[in-house]
Motif scaffolding. Structure first.
Motif, PDB file in Angstrom:
ATOM      1  N   PHE A   1       0.836  -1.204   0.000  1.00 16.44           N
ATOM      2  CA  PHE A   1       0.000   0.000   0.000  1.00 16.44           C
ATOM      3  C   PHE A   1       0.871   1.255   0.000  1.00 16.44           C
ATOM      4  O   PHE A   1       0.601   2.214  -0.736  1.00 16.44           O
ATOM      5  CB  PHE A   1      -0.918   0.017   1.215  1.00 16.44           C
ATOM      6  N   ILE A   2       1.904   1.258   0.825  1.00 15.53           N
ATOM      7  CA  ILE A   2       2.773   2.434   0.932  1.00 15.53           C
ATOM      8  C   ILE A   2       3.500   2.694  -0.380  1.00 15.53           C
ATOM      9  O   ILE A   2       3.572   3.831  -0.859  1.00 15.53           O
ATOM     10  CB  ILE A   2       3.780   2.242   2.088  1.00 15.53           C
ATOM     11  N   VAL A   3       4.027   1.629  -0.999  1.00 10.23           N
ATOM     12  CA  VAL A   3       4.749   1.804  -2.261  1.00 10.23           C
ATOM     13  C   VAL A   3       3.794   2.205  -3.388  1.00 10.23           C
ATOM     14  O   VAL A   3       4.129   3.047  -4.235  1.00 10.23           O
ATOM     15  CB  VAL A   3       5.505   0.511  -2.636  1.00 10.23           C
ATOM     16  N   MET A   4       2.610   1.629  -3.409  1.00  8.44           N
ATOM     17  CA  MET A   4       1.618   2.008  -4.424  1.00  8.44           C
ATOM     18  C   MET A   4       1.226   3.474  -4.264  1.00  8.44           C
ATOM     19  O   MET A   4       1.007   4.189  -5.251  1.00  8.44           O
ATOM     20  CB  MET A   4       0.392   1.100  -4.293  1.00  8.44           C
TER      21      MET A   4
ATOM     22  N   TYR B   1      10.346   0.370   2.769  1.00  5.52           N
ATOM     23  CA  TYR B   1      10.081   1.791   3.055  1.00  5.52           C
ATOM     24  C   TYR B   1      11.381   2.578   3.125  1.00  5.52           C
ATOM     25  O   TYR B   1      11.508   3.663   2.545  1.00  5.52           O
ATOM     26  CB  TYR B   1       9.302   1.908   4.364  1.00  5.52           C
ATOM     27  N   LEU B   2      12.382   2.053   3.825  1.00  2.00           N
ATOM     28  CA  LEU B   2      13.632   2.777   4.031  1.00  2.00           C
ATOM     29  C   LEU B   2      14.414   2.963   2.740  1.00  2.00           C
ATOM     30  O   LEU B   2      15.087   3.979   2.553  1.00  2.00           O
ATOM     31  CB  LEU B   2      14.497   2.029   5.056  1.00  2.00           C
ATOM     32  N   MET B   3      14.326   1.989   1.847  1.00  2.00           N
ATOM     33  CA  MET B   3      15.081   2.078   0.596  1.00  2.00           C
ATOM     34  C   MET B   3      14.375   2.928  -0.465  1.00  2.00           C
ATOM     35  O   MET B   3      15.013   3.440  -1.386  1.00  2.00           O
ATOM     36  CB  MET B   3      15.353   0.675   0.049  1.00  2.00           C
ATOM     37  N   THR B   4      13.072   3.052  -0.370  1.00  2.00           N
ATOM     38  CA  THR B   4      12.332   3.774  -1.412  1.00  2.00           C
ATOM     39  C   THR B   4      11.912   5.185  -0.988  1.00  2.00           C
ATOM     40  O   THR B   4      11.689   6.039  -1.836  1.00  2.00           O
ATOM     41  CB  THR B   4      11.073   2.998  -1.822  1.00  2.00           C
TER      42      THR B   4
ATOM     43  N   LEU C   1       9.176  -3.951  -6.319  1.00  2.00           N
ATOM     44  CA  LEU C   1      10.029  -3.251  -5.360  1.00  2.00           C
ATOM     45  C   LEU C   1      10.057  -3.949  -4.004  1.00  2.00           C
ATOM     46  O   LEU C   1      11.108  -4.037  -3.364  1.00  2.00           O
ATOM     47  CB  LEU C   1       9.565  -1.799  -5.197  1.00  2.00           C
ATOM     48  N   VAL C   2       8.916  -4.446  -3.572  1.00  2.00           N
ATOM     49  CA  VAL C   2       8.878  -5.169  -2.296  1.00  2.00           C
ATOM     50  C   VAL C   2       9.753  -6.419  -2.368  1.00  2.00           C
ATOM     51  O   VAL C   2      10.557  -6.684  -1.460  1.00  2.00           O
ATOM     52  CB  VAL C   2       7.435  -5.534  -1.903  1.00  2.00           C
ATOM     53  N   ILE C   3       9.625  -7.182  -3.445  1.00  2.00           N
ATOM     54  CA  ILE C   3      10.406  -8.419  -3.581  1.00  2.00           C
ATOM     55  C   ILE C   3      11.903  -8.115  -3.614  1.00  2.00           C
ATOM     56  O   ILE C   3      12.704  -8.737  -2.895  1.00  2.00           O
ATOM     57  CB  ILE C   3       9.984  -9.187  -4.844  1.00  2.00           C
ATOM     58  N   ILE C   4      12.302  -7.150  -4.457  1.00  2.00           N
ATOM     59  CA  ILE C   4      13.726  -6.817  -4.607  1.00  2.00           C
ATOM     60  C   ILE C   4      14.309  -6.305  -3.293  1.00  2.00           C
ATOM     61  O   ILE C   4      15.390  -6.729  -2.858  1.00  2.00           O
ATOM     62  CB  ILE C   4      13.929  -5.776  -5.722  1.00  2.00           C
TER      63      ILE C   4
END
Length: 348
Positions: free
Chosen positions: A21-24, A276-279, A315-318
């Motif tokens: 949800f956060i990345v989307m 979250y920290l990386m993006t 992104l979550v998987i990587i």
């Protein structure tokens, strides 16, 4: 409602969903969409995931409150160790992303370096900063909660929810900014309340609340877009009470799922905070959303919407796999153990 004693994979799966949800949300908010003169359908496709960001953050904190609010540590060193583990992860990614970004863009800034090495002090990660403060204060908060009656707990919830989730929507941020400490404190307290007391709610009502609040937030974006224009604050109602209600509704649905254990889900969930920290970083924002996944050249609304979900999953998987290397590095260097020894010496 049955109470859960141990962590289970249904809630760990929800933790992963919260990060999706956060990345989307970042996809909708960070991509340089050109909303000037576009159609309503295109605006919907651009902002489709914007309401989900704060929902994801609230779900993450609800899970923390559900498991942590009932704990009263034997000594403060335990709480310090818990906070230091989060801080160390935040610090690591802040420094790594700073150096990677400086090298990639061939630009070195002393100011950004200081901020990179002191991410909590300079609030580089707003949510992470508030979250660490919460973890540090949790033992004191939990001792207070332990002494409260159900009626007193409800009064506390009413006060914190009103101050942290309602009035900030109209611009009163005295108690809390968006995802500030006061905000996540209210969410944390609700998570603890759900763990302690039975909440009987029909699943139909919860599903209705999820759909209704999401649609209300999305429609509010479209209305404000029409009123104030694409450069105005069109996402005002995607913060505060509406995502708060949606997050609680989703959380209650997952709490009711029968407990099960899945090692793969738990393995992924243990590292999603790193996503979250990386993006969520000034260097990462530009690279990910402007250069790596610049989907603004596409005009098909279905394609734009579909990319948002696919990119989030990717992104979550990587980032989870990247974090597993960070865990191996920390274990090899025994960083956490070293910090824990220091804490044991200075805290009693």
């Amino acid at each position: 409602m049955s109470k859960r004693i141990d962590r289970n994979s249904s809630l760990e799966l929800l933790r992963i969903i919260s990060m999706l949800f956060i990345v989307m949300n970042h996809y909708s908010g960070e991509e340089p969409w050109n909303m000037k003169g576009v159609s309503l359908v295109n605006v919907i496709s651009y902002q489709l995931y914007k309401p989900l960001g704060q929902v994801g953050v609230d779900i993450f904190v609800l899970i923390t409150g559900y498991f942590l609010a009932s704990k009263v540590d034997a000594n403060y060193a335990i709480s310090m160790k818990r906070a230091s583990k989060v801080w160390l992860e935040v610090w690591f990614y802040s420094v790594v992303v700073f150096f990677a970004g400086s090298f990639y863009y061939s630009h070195f800034s002393i100011v950004n370096m200081v901020k990179g090495f002191l991410p909590i002090v300079f609030n580089n990660y707003r949510f992470a900063t508030a979250y660490i403060i919460l973890v540090l204060l949790a033992p004191f908060i939990n001792k207070l909660l332990e002494k409260l009656s159900k009626r007193e707990y409800i009064v506390l919830l009413i006060i914190t929810i009103f101050c942290g989730e309602v009035i900030p929507v109209i611009g009163n941020t005295t108690f809390s900014l968006d995802k500030g400490f006061g905000d996540i404190l209210a969410v944390y307290l609700v998570g603890g309340y759900i763990r302690r007391y039975d909440i009987v709610t029909k699943k139909f009502h919860l599903i209705f609340a999820v759909i209704a609040t999401y649609l209300f937030m999305l429609v509010s974006i479209l209305i404000l877009w029409k009123i104030v224009g694409y450069e105005g604050n069109i996402t005002r109602f995607t913060y505060g009470i509406l995502p708060f209600i949606m997050a609680i509704s989703i959380f209650l649905i997952f709490v009711e799922i029968p407990s099960f254990t899945n090692k793969t889900i738990n393995w992924f969930a243990s590292s999603v905070f790193a996503t979250y920290l990386m993006t969520e970083n000034i260097y990462a924002d530009k690279f990910i959303w402007t250069e790596l996944f610049n989907t603004t050249s596409y005009e098909n609304p279905l394609l734009i919407s579909g990319f948002g979900l696919l990119i989030a999953v990717f992104l979550v998987i990587i980032t989870v796999f990247v974090d597993k290397f960070r865990v191996l590095l920390f274990n090899h260097l025994k960083l956490e153990r070293r910090i824990y020894r220091i804490i044991d010496k200075i805290v009693f």
